[in-house]
Design a protein around this motif. Sequence first.
Motif, PDB file in Angstrom:
ATOM      1  N   ASP A  42       1.812   2.081  -3.679  1.00 52.11           N
ATOM      2  CA  ASP A  42       0.475   2.871  -4.069  1.00 52.11           C
ATOM      3  C   ASP A  42       0.706   4.317  -3.595  1.00 52.11           C
ATOM      4  N   ASP A  70      -6.089   4.197   4.317  1.00 51.49           N
ATOM      5  CA  ASP A  70      -6.333   3.468   2.925  1.00 51.49           C
ATOM      6  C   ASP A  70      -6.303   4.458   1.769  1.00 51.49           C
ATOM      7  N   GLU A 127      -3.826  -6.723  -7.041  1.00 51.24           N
ATOM      8  CA  GLU A 127      -4.207  -7.069  -5.773  1.00 51.24           C
ATOM      9  C   GLU A 127      -4.428  -8.855  -5.409  1.00 51.24           C
ATOM     10  N   ASP A 175       0.821  -1.155   0.023  1.00 51.38           N
ATOM     11  CA  ASP A 175       0.116  -0.120   0.141  1.00 51.38           C
ATOM     12  C   ASP A 175       0.932   1.367   0.047  1.00 51.38           C
TER      13      ASP A 175
END
Length: 421
Positions: free
Chosen positions: A151, A171, A367, A148
């Motif tokens: 990202d 998130d 994912e 993450d």
Amino acid sequence: MGQADVPHVYFTAEIGVSEEPLREFVRTVAGSTLPDAGVFEDATPGNWAAALRQLAGILPDDRPSVVVLDEVPYLMDDQGAFESVLQRSWDRELSRKPVLLLLIGSDLSMMEALTSYGRPFHQRAAEMAIGPLNPADVATMSGLDAADAIDAALVTGGLPVICARWRNGEDLWSFLARELADPFSPVSASARLSLAAEFPDQAQARAVLAAIGSGERTFTNIARAAGDIAHSTLTRATDVLIEKRMVAAELPISLGPSKERRYRIADPYLRFWFAFLGPHLAEIDRMRSDLTLERIRGGWASWRGRAVEPLVRDSLARLLPAAGLPAAPAVGGYWTRSNDVEIDIVGADREPIAQRLLFLGSIKWLEASPLDQHDLIALHKQRDRLTGEPVPLIGVSRSGVTAAGLDAAFGPADLLEPWRA
């Protein structure tokens, strides 16, 4: 600064030149470790000249102190008003104290202009170029796991002013929903300010950037997407963009020469902004960021799969030698004009024309879809089109590797590790 017990103040400017940045500066100084900082609570200065004069008055005379003004470009305007005020304050008051004044900004051109000839701060400062936060820094600031955090690095580009707004453990989609709901958030506004400063009168360069940001990578397709501009015009525009380090022009790494140059926006944040935000700023401005967010969700997997490639290559170049693979002086990719052969990772002894290929690899950044046997078979076929030698094959995946027969495999944690060293 805190560890050295040096009195200091760290102020980060918000977007826009108005009374609000001044009020926030006053609040920041009042809460700082500078001696007599409470003076700013008792007497509020009415303008920047008064604020800087009052600041100089509370700086110690007998020991060092540090004053940091972050995101200075947000305080600057076309008339140079803030620069002039800062210059006068430095000459008359601040420079007489043992103070280290740090002026920081993520807009390279505006920071370079700050000390350029003819500007108020000319020859009054030493310049130092500092890159954005690396992916490991982004992981630390965001409190996210490796996958993450990568990202987050692709969205923020490591810009501190954006990373600082990421709540611990938040998130990606919660972050974007909150930030895009604010039209003045650095997520949507930083690129606007940067482009306005870099290209105030260069519409062609902006059009070329937009074309590349939309996903066009070849010279011909960029020219068409930018409005069928002439070959010479596009050449000048790309030269300017490359010189400003906003665009990277890359050739495939192979054993023979190639003219198949491809272009990409070098900064991950700008790449994200041009793909998803720039074309739809009107939505964000009229408070319909929900439409923008839904569009990002729809295109995220495809965009991210391409956007992560430069980060993966940079990480591997830093990581190796490892996992039985040698250090690689050059890590890039390979492609043909028709894209019938496209290899995500090529490690070689030099670029773009290699004498020896060290390894080839495939990136699968999804994912819930590991790099599997079908991906390995496809990589074998691609290798056969590039070379007849049994060059080692590697896989890089966000969600693991199930293929048997790879010479090495790497995941998100492996890619972050070399940035931590």
